[in-house]
Design a protein around this motif. Sequence first.
Motif, PDB file in Angstrom:
ATOM      1  N   SER A 378       0.854  -1.185   0.000  1.00  0.00           N
ATOM      2  CA  SER A 378       0.000   0.000   0.000  1.00  0.00           C
ATOM      3  C   SER A 378       0.892   1.239   0.000  1.00  0.00           C
ATOM      4  CB  SER A 378      -0.921  -0.001   1.226  1.00  0.00           C
ATOM      5  OG  SER A 378      -1.734   1.160   1.253  1.00  0.00           O
ATOM      6  N   PHE A 379       1.008   1.901  -1.132  1.00  0.00           N
ATOM      7  CA  PHE A 379       1.879   3.068  -1.244  1.00  0.00           C
ATOM      8  C   PHE A 379       1.503   3.853  -2.494  1.00  0.00           C
ATOM      9  CE2 PHE A 379       3.845  -0.370  -3.560  1.00  0.00           C
ATOM     10  CZ  PHE A 379       4.269   0.206  -4.733  1.00  0.00           C
ATOM     11  N   ARG A 380       1.904   5.103  -2.553  1.00  0.00           N
ATOM     12  CA  ARG A 380       1.822   5.947  -3.753  1.00  0.00           C
ATOM     13  C   ARG A 380       2.864   7.051  -3.611  1.00  0.00           C
ATOM     14  NH1 ARG A 380      -2.302   5.906   0.402  1.00  0.00           N
ATOM     15  NH2 ARG A 380      -2.762   8.041   0.976  1.00  0.00           N
ATOM     16  N   LEU A 381       3.489   7.367  -4.728  1.00  0.00           N
ATOM     17  CA  LEU A 381       4.607   8.302  -4.719  1.00  0.00           C
ATOM     18  C   LEU A 381       4.548   9.173  -5.967  1.00  0.00           C
ATOM     19  CD1 LEU A 381       7.409   9.184  -3.516  1.00  0.00           C
ATOM     20  CD2 LEU A 381       8.407   7.465  -5.034  1.00  0.00           C
ATOM     21  N   GLY A 382       4.623  10.469  -5.773  1.00  0.00           N
ATOM     22  CA  GLY A 382       4.709  11.411  -6.882  1.00  0.00           C
ATOM     23  C   GLY A 382       6.141  11.883  -7.066  1.00  0.00           C
ATOM     24  N   MET A 383       6.630  11.870  -8.312  1.00  0.00           N
ATOM     25  CA  MET A 383       7.984  12.334  -8.624  1.00  0.00           C
ATOM     26  C   MET A 383       7.893  13.500  -9.606  1.00  0.00           C
ATOM     27  SD  MET A 383      10.211   8.816  -9.014  1.00  0.00           S
ATOM     28  CE  MET A 383      11.713   9.766  -9.253  1.00  0.00           C
ATOM     29  N   GLY A 408      -2.864   1.291  -2.913  1.00  0.00           N
ATOM     30  CA  GLY A 408      -2.526   2.625  -2.435  1.00  0.00           C
ATOM     31  C   GLY A 408      -3.110   3.722  -3.295  1.00  0.00           C
ATOM     32  N   LEU A 409      -3.116   3.543  -4.622  1.00  0.00           N
ATOM     33  CA  LEU A 409      -3.653   4.572  -5.499  1.00  0.00           C
ATOM     34  C   LEU A 409      -5.171   4.643  -5.391  1.00  0.00           C
ATOM     35  CD1 LEU A 409      -3.014   6.705  -7.587  1.00  0.00           C
ATOM     36  CD2 LEU A 409      -3.170   4.962  -9.366  1.00  0.00           C
ATOM     37  N   ARG A 410      -5.831   3.507  -5.256  1.00  0.00           N
ATOM     38  CA  ARG A 410      -7.285   3.544  -5.123  1.00  0.00           C
ATOM     39  C   ARG A 410      -7.697   4.232  -3.832  1.00  0.00           C
ATOM     40  NH1 ARG A 410     -11.676  -1.321  -6.232  1.00  0.00           N
ATOM     41  NH2 ARG A 410     -13.524   0.004  -5.989  1.00  0.00           N
ATOM     42  N   MET A 411      -6.946   4.038  -2.761  1.00  0.00           N
ATOM     43  CA  MET A 411      -7.229   4.743  -1.512  1.00  0.00           C
ATOM     44  C   MET A 411      -7.012   6.240  -1.662  1.00  0.00           C
ATOM     45  SD  MET A 411      -5.479   2.072   1.176  1.00  0.00           S
ATOM     46  CE  MET A 411      -5.753   3.178   2.564  1.00  0.00           C
ATOM     47  N   LEU A 413      -7.545   7.951  -4.380  1.00  0.00           N
ATOM     48  CA  LEU A 413      -8.548   8.531  -5.263  1.00  0.00           C
ATOM     49  C   LEU A 413      -9.736   9.093  -4.490  1.00  0.00           C
ATOM     50  CD1 LEU A 413      -8.662   5.972  -8.223  1.00  0.00           C
ATOM     51  CD2 LEU A 413      -7.525   8.184  -8.133  1.00  0.00           C
ATOM     52  N   LYS A 414      -9.963   8.585  -3.282  1.00  0.00           N
ATOM     53  CA  LYS A 414     -11.095   9.045  -2.481  1.00  0.00           C
ATOM     54  C   LYS A 414     -10.597  10.030  -1.449  1.00  0.00           C
ATOM     55  CE  LYS A 414     -14.483   6.388  -1.582  1.00  0.00           C
ATOM     56  NZ  LYS A 414     -15.370   5.299  -1.093  1.00  0.00           N
ATOM     57  N   SER A 415     -11.182  11.241  -1.444  1.00  0.00           N
ATOM     58  CA  SER A 415     -10.781  12.290  -0.513  1.00  0.00           C
ATOM     59  C   SER A 415     -11.343  12.003   0.874  1.00  0.00           C
ATOM     60  CB  SER A 415     -11.273  13.662  -1.003  1.00  0.00           C
ATOM     61  OG  SER A 415     -11.017  14.659  -0.047  1.00  0.00           O
ATOM     62  N   ASN A 416     -10.502  12.168   1.905  1.00  0.00           N
ATOM     63  CA  ASN A 416     -10.958  11.950   3.272  1.00  0.00           C
ATOM     64  C   ASN A 416     -11.858  13.074   3.771  1.00  0.00           C
ATOM     65  OD1 ASN A 416      -9.456   9.577   3.463  1.00  0.00           O
ATOM     66  ND2 ASN A 416      -7.616  10.671   4.131  1.00  0.00           N
ATOM     67  N   LYS A 417     -11.740  14.251   3.161  1.00  0.00           N
ATOM     68  CA  LYS A 417     -12.526  15.392   3.628  1.00  0.00           C
ATOM     69  C   LYS A 417     -13.929  15.388   3.040  1.00  0.00           C
ATOM     70  CE  LYS A 417      -8.432  18.322   4.236  1.00  0.00           C
ATOM     71  NZ  LYS A 417      -7.768  19.597   3.852  1.00  0.00           N
ATOM     72  N   THR A 418     -14.014  15.231   1.739  1.00  0.00           N
ATOM     73  CA  THR A 418     -15.316  15.308   1.072  1.00  0.00           C
ATOM     74  C   THR A 418     -15.905  13.942   0.772  1.00  0.00           C
ATOM     75  OG1 THR A 418     -14.268  15.411  -1.118  1.00  0.00           O
ATOM     76  CG2 THR A 418     -14.647  17.497   0.037  1.00  0.00           C
ATOM     77  N   ASN A 419     -15.114  12.880   0.968  1.00  0.00           N
ATOM     78  CA  ASN A 419     -15.557  11.512   0.668  1.00  0.00           C
ATOM     79  C   ASN A 419     -15.960  11.368  -0.792  1.00  0.00           C
ATOM     80  OD1 ASN A 419     -15.872   8.871   1.533  1.00  0.00           O
ATOM     81  ND2 ASN A 419     -18.052   9.137   1.961  1.00  0.00           N
ATOM     82  N   LYS A 420     -15.325  12.162  -1.668  1.00  0.00           N
ATOM     83  CA  LYS A 420     -15.581  12.087  -3.103  1.00  0.00           C
ATOM     84  C   LYS A 420     -14.308  11.647  -3.816  1.00  0.00           C
ATOM     85  CE  LYS A 420     -19.118  15.740  -3.187  1.00  0.00           C
ATOM     86  NZ  LYS A 420     -19.508  17.054  -3.771  1.00  0.00           N
ATOM     87  N   GLU A 421     -14.495  10.993  -4.937  1.00  0.00           N
ATOM     88  CA  GLU A 421     -13.356  10.515  -5.706  1.00  0.00           C
ATOM     89  C   GLU A 421     -12.757  11.646  -6.543  1.00  0.00           C
ATOM     90  OE1 GLU A 421     -14.726   7.261  -7.979  1.00  0.00           O
ATOM     91  OE2 GLU A 421     -14.727   5.829  -6.315  1.00  0.00           O
ATOM     92  N   ASP A 422     -11.464  11.770  -6.473  1.00  0.00           N
ATOM     93  CA  ASP A 422     -10.734  12.767  -7.262  1.00  0.00           C
ATOM     94  C   ASP A 422      -9.713  12.029  -8.102  1.00  0.00           C
ATOM     95  OD1 ASP A 422      -9.506  14.952  -8.344  1.00  0.00           O
ATOM     96  OD2 ASP A 422      -8.373  15.476  -6.537  1.00  0.00           O
ATOM     97  N   TYR A 423     -10.001  11.870  -9.379  1.00  0.00           N
ATOM     98  CA  TYR A 423      -9.085  11.189 -10.284  1.00  0.00           C
ATOM     99  C   TYR A 423      -8.759  12.068 -11.492  1.00  0.00           C
ATOM    100  CZ  TYR A 423     -13.855   9.967 -11.732  1.00  0.00           C
ATOM    101  OH  TYR A 423     -15.194  10.013 -12.041  1.00  0.00           O
ATOM    102  N   ASP A 446      -9.118  -6.329  -8.833  1.00  0.00           N
ATOM    103  CA  ASP A 446     -10.217  -5.370  -9.005  1.00  0.00           C
ATOM    104  C   ASP A 446      -9.710  -3.937  -8.921  1.00  0.00           C
ATOM    105  OD1 ASP A 446     -12.018  -7.393  -9.333  1.00  0.00           O
ATOM    106  OD2 ASP A 446     -12.719  -7.380  -7.252  1.00  0.00           O
ATOM    107  N   HIS A 447      -8.686  -3.702  -8.106  1.00  0.00           N
ATOM    108  CA  HIS A 447      -8.124  -2.352  -8.005  1.00  0.00           C
ATOM    109  C   HIS A 447      -7.492  -1.919  -9.324  1.00  0.00           C
ATOM    110  CE1 HIS A 447      -9.114  -2.658  -3.898  1.00  0.00           C
ATOM    111  NE2 HIS A 447      -8.017  -3.240  -3.455  1.00  0.00           N
ATOM    112  N   VAL A 448      -6.856  -2.853 -10.025  1.00  0.00           N
ATOM    113  CA  VAL A 448      -6.248  -2.524 -11.322  1.00  0.00           C
ATOM    114  C   VAL A 448      -7.326  -2.161 -12.333  1.00  0.00           C
ATOM    115  CG1 VAL A 448      -4.776  -3.375 -13.179  1.00  0.00           C
ATOM    116  CG2 VAL A 448      -4.301  -4.046 -10.814  1.00  0.00           C
ATOM    117  N   ASP A 449      -8.375  -2.952 -12.401  1.00  0.00           N
ATOM    118  CA  ASP A 449      -9.481  -2.642 -13.321  1.00  0.00           C
ATOM    119  C   ASP A 449     -10.105  -1.298 -12.992  1.00  0.00           C
ATOM    120  OD1 ASP A 449      -9.186  -4.992 -14.759  1.00  0.00           O
ATOM    121  OD2 ASP A 449     -10.537  -6.115 -13.448  1.00  0.00           O
ATOM    122  N   PHE A 450     -10.270  -1.016 -11.708  1.00  0.00           N
ATOM    123  CA  PHE A 450     -10.875   0.251 -11.290  1.00  0.00           C
ATOM    124  C   PHE A 450     -10.023   1.435 -11.747  1.00  0.00           C
ATOM    125  CE2 PHE A 450     -11.351   3.713  -8.251  1.00  0.00           C
ATOM    126  CZ  PHE A 450     -12.726   3.862  -8.194  1.00  0.00           C
TER     127      PHE A 450
END
Length: 718
Positions: A378-383, A408-411, A413-423, A446-450
């Motif tokens: 479970s991880f995500r990294l921006g370079m 990690g990326l699917r987690m 995608l969903k904002s903790n503040k607004t509970n909306k997906e931001d992709y 399923d996470h890959v397909d999503f």
Amino acid sequence: MGHPSQSHKRQQPQKLTRERVRVVRKVQAKNEQEQRSAKIGQRSTLIESKVKKVPREEDRNLPSDSDSSTIHTRHDSSQDIHKALYTVDTSYRTLLQSLTDNSQRDVPIQKKRRMVPPRESPPPITDIDVAQEPNETAEIEYEGTDGSEVDNTEDDLDPFHEHFDYIQDKRLNQLIQAATDNKWLVEKSSVGSSWLSGLKIPDCPSQRESRKPSLYSKYSELPLKQKLKNAPNKFALSFDPLLAHLASHIFSYQDLLFSDRKVEDADQLRDLTALHVVNHVFKTRDKVLRNNVRVLKENNSDGSAFQDQGFTRPKVLILLPTRQSCLRWAEAITSKCRLEQQENKKRFLESYGQEVEQFPEGKPADFQDLFGGNDDDSFRLGMKLTRKTVKYFAQFYSSDIILASPLGLRMALKSNKTNKEDYDFLSSIEISIIDQADALSMQNWDHVDFIFNKINLQPKEAHGCDFSRVRNSYLDGHAKYLRQTILLSTFNFPSLNKIFLSQLCNVAGKARVSCVYGGAIFDLRLLFRQIFSRYDTLSPLLDPEDRFNYFIAAVLPSLTKYSGQSMEIQQGILIFLPLYADFVRLRNQLASSPATQHISFGSISEYTPTQDASRALSHFYTGRHSLLLYSERAHHFRRYRIKGVKQIVMYGLPENPIFYKELAAYLSSSISEGKIEAHRTSIRALFSKFDLLKIERIVGTLRYQSLLRDQGDTFEFL
């Protein structure tokens, strides 16, 4: 409105002031009566004696008791009131004195305020992957707008410019229509004697000759920036046939599915793909900066003549199974960049680096390669790549490359503040890569397909985008037809093949390179019977039910009919199950069926605690359990060395052909130790026509067709 406690504090001084006025008025009335009824001298003596008991703060400098005769009597009623006020109760006078002191202060009483933590010591970060920087605008701005250190050479034959810039709208629409209608021209070829290649290009007249990939046989021939060409590299002077073939598809911006990734070739394949990623990011940056200079020179404020970018900055998405694999990819990328500074490098190494664990003897190379080091999934990294710096943990909207696990990326995608997906940050991805797809299949596909369903969608917000510089293909919603996808896996499987067939629609074409399998059944140490039983089924949806019915009717009775025979035959039966759903169903059947109540069995799945798994293995080895149910994912994550195996029944074939060899090694060990004779042991596997990818890897490319088409349902190999 303030806090209730704060409001109470403000009202309290007003209440005390009203009490003071009431007392003063009462004393004033009493003194007026005393003035009329008593003599002035007696009244003065009385007041003077009371004042001496509790002197005021300002009267402490008055003469002592011996000089009390010097105090003159005053007939002013207000003076008498002030003196008489100090005859009240001591506690009340003390409270009034504190009120008087507060009223004499220059600074008024302030309400209580909530303490705010100082900026110098921010709270600790709970998510080690969160970007430690302020939110940045999504507007695509690159450093060096003066055009310094920009490669101003443009090669019309460069695949980068040909793919993204020189396809005319009319021609692009024809290619898109052909890809949408699933009209592809297929060109098959062989790569050496060990691989087969199939290239699909849209069935469009203008595409048939112009998009054939160029063959790059050595490093110097690759279409790289001059900065990258002059950089040192780890490649040989000339590529081997396979690497040259893969490089031709990769640098021609064609989709690629390569299903023969090996541990010994992983580093070279990663370096080649990382080189392509860095080359793409640098060329994109140079083009934007070059057009920025042209906009300034031509005084074209809106930049409408230079459409060179997408909606957001991220251009590359890399999906990986573990943090250790992310560390290897990040190091491969930075080694190609050769930048002077690396921001947050220490934090990156602390979060992703870990000393490689020394595994027990006997663990295979693919297991050590996958689980060596930090195996967190479970991880995500921006370079972010600038002219002189590579920045780790950058905000997604200011990153050039995103490395993440599907979970990690699917987690994220969903904002903790607004509970909306931001992709929206995935709207302009131009290169998507999945490395070690076989390892991801053992997590949650399923996470890959999503994630792939969210790539290249129209953004919901502008994010500071300059729409005058956005390419028409993005504005028209055709970004996915220009996106390149690279899929790297040890073997092909249905979920990965589905992405290749349905999700990849690159107008440049898509290639599939696979291995010519010799067959895992011929790589065993010892020879014993290997039986393959085929059952009939009409569709993939009916396959699980038909498999279960066939096993109960044809296989299970042969395992229980030895109840009256010797204990040697009843013990040591290992049942291998690829899917957890089948594992649970068969376990419940053995526990509840009257026909199997006399059979003692154990079970090990990926969810079995280590202590329970050790107990089940011990009971199986000693003969306390006659059967042992064993799931494929349990073997993937743990690679147990099971002792006492005398017969293997495969409820379904394993996806990984290495697993077939490792399971067969259990039988070889029992034979070598003298536990059982070779002619009395066997492997029996069930398969259907929908297992063609599995059966090809097990029996070989030249033989699997006969197992699917020949008459009969049982095939035996020695």
